[in-house]
Write a protein that holds these residues in place. Structure first.
Motif: not given
Length: 441
Positions: A251-264
């Motif tokens: 699941x290493x696509x662009x949508x995976x980035x959103x959860x990490x941005x939410x954490x930040x």
């Protein structure tokens, strides 16, 4: 299998461009407004919260990181006091903070939970009934998909590389319990796209429909409901018994980035880590997606944070290529209303570093299992020798460097890995048998 129901990716993209040309506002957003709008969506995790502990060190010198830390004692402050973003009075004491994403779910790794945070709701919104994905025999991603799907009444189909192990354990056991596992010869697994599509077509039969998750994402990103409605109306105009989505490995696509941005965004609140103080955020890197997501979040929010990723599975050129790919995809999908930080983003987001003791990915060195035991017995925190021990080592090294003249606070993201220890215990029996004697006083 019916294929006419889903428009092609090119068709969806053309529709999306058409709507965007008519509807996208020319107003540019600042970083915080952009992130708030980006994160205004449904999520898998009810809250982005994570516990934060503070690990105190008995000495600022760590002479042999990874060698059981025999010269270092640790103490875990599970309820550190935060003031103005971070602790004030204890900053002079050698320590680093640890974000306990390993506690997010009993069976799903923290980084996998973050990657699926924005993905699963999109799958649900499109009335998908079956999810097909793939991974290695002990794939944490496959187990995470299996558990997440079963919790929501979806069926998962997991294509695992190689042969079934004699004893099911760790992530492999969880994948088997929660999902439908098929073992695939390595020669066939090498062509993942064909393998995934063929299996999805087989599951769909003559009456089901198959779509790649990328197509769902493309449709969902329209500025109004035009493209989304087209996809749903055309794809679901009849009551198909099976609606199957294919999710790429990891699941290493662009949508995976959103959860990490939410954490930040969560961590940067004034009563937690804050926005003003320099941080060195340390994470272990498998695919590198987690590190890029953290870096994007920090850059978009204008935070003075440096993301340090310990390279475990690729070369620095490979990780930089992955970083550029994800940044390009992020700008293409989400960057229509922000441009103030893209020049900086293009120059790179992540500081990629070698592990203290480099080795072929997946290998464990002598003494590292005892190091994990040492940390667990003194702090109650379990790290594994493949992934999170590498981040722990680097955190102690960076903390030592900062104590000698730096001003940044070191923060480690604990990505999980508990179930991985069970598989490692089978593979490295001699190393784990040494634990029977326990640690010397």
């Amino acid at each position: 299998m019916k294929v006419e129901g889903f428009p092609s990716k090119s068709t969806i993209s053309a529709i999306k461009r058409g709507f965007q040309s008519q509807c996208v506002s020319n107003v540019k957003l600042d970083g915080e407004d952009f992130v708030s709008k980006l994160l205004d969506r449904r999520w898998t995790l009810p809250h982005p919260d994570a516990k934060i502990h503070q690990v105190m060190l008995s000495t600022s010198k760590v002479s042999q990181p990874g060698r059981a830390f025999s010269d270092v004692s640790f103490f875990n402050k599970i309820n550190p006091y935060f003031s103005h973003g971070l602790m004030d009075k204890d900053d002079r004491e050698p320590s680093f903070f640890i974000v306990r994403d390993d506690l997010l779910h009993p069976l799903i790794n923290g980084n996998k939970a973050r990657k699926l945070d924005g993905l699963i709701p999109l799958v649900e919104d499109h009335s998908v009934t079956h999810v097909v994905t793939c991974g290695g025999c002990q794939s944490a991603h496959a187990a995470a998909v299996a558990v997440s799907c079963s919790e929501r009444g979806l069926k998962s189909h997991l294509l695992l590389r190689g042969e079934q192990p004699e004893i099911l354990t760790g992530y492999n056991l969880m994948s088997t319990i929660y999902g439908n596992v098929t073992y695939v010869p390595r020669s066939l697994y090498a062509n993942r796209e064909n393998m995934l599509k063929s299996h999805a077509d087989y599951l769909a039969g003559s009456s089901g429909n198959v779509i790649w998750f990328d197509d769902i994402l493309e449709a969902s990103l329209s500025e109004n409901d035009g493209a989304m409605s087209f996809l749903q109306k055309d794809a679901y105009r009849s009551d198909h018994p099976r609606k199957i989505v294919i999710v790429n490995e990891g699941a290493g696509d662009v949508v995976a980035l959103l959860g990490l941005i939410r954490l930040v965004q969560y961590l940067s609140q004034n009563h937690i880590l804050g926005k003003e103080r320099p941080l060195k955020l340390v994470v272990d890197a498998g695919t590198g997606t987690t590190a890029v997501g953290l870096g994007l979040g920090a850059k978009c929010l204008g935070l003075p944070w440096e993301v340090t990723a310990v390279m475990l599975a690729d070369t620095i050129d490979g990780y930089r290529h992955q970083e550029k790919r994800l940044i390009s995809d992020f700008k293409r999908h989400f960057g229509l209303q922000i441009d103030h930080c893209f020049d900086e983003i293009d120059r790179g987001l992540v500081h990629w570093v070698e592990r203290c003791h480099p080795r072929k990915f997946g290998n464990v060195l002598e003494g590292e299992v005892e190091a994990c035991q040492h940390i667990a017995q003194q702090t109650g925190i379990l790290v594994d020798p493949v992934y999170t021990l590498a981040a722990w080592e680097m955190s102690t090294v960076l903390r030592e460097q900062e104590a000698e003249g730096g001003s940044a606070t070191v923060v480690m993201l604990h990505t999980g890995g508990t179930l991985g220890m069970f598989g490692l215990a089978q593979r490295y029996k001699s190393y784990f048998s040494n634990l029977k004697a326990g640690l010397s006083n």
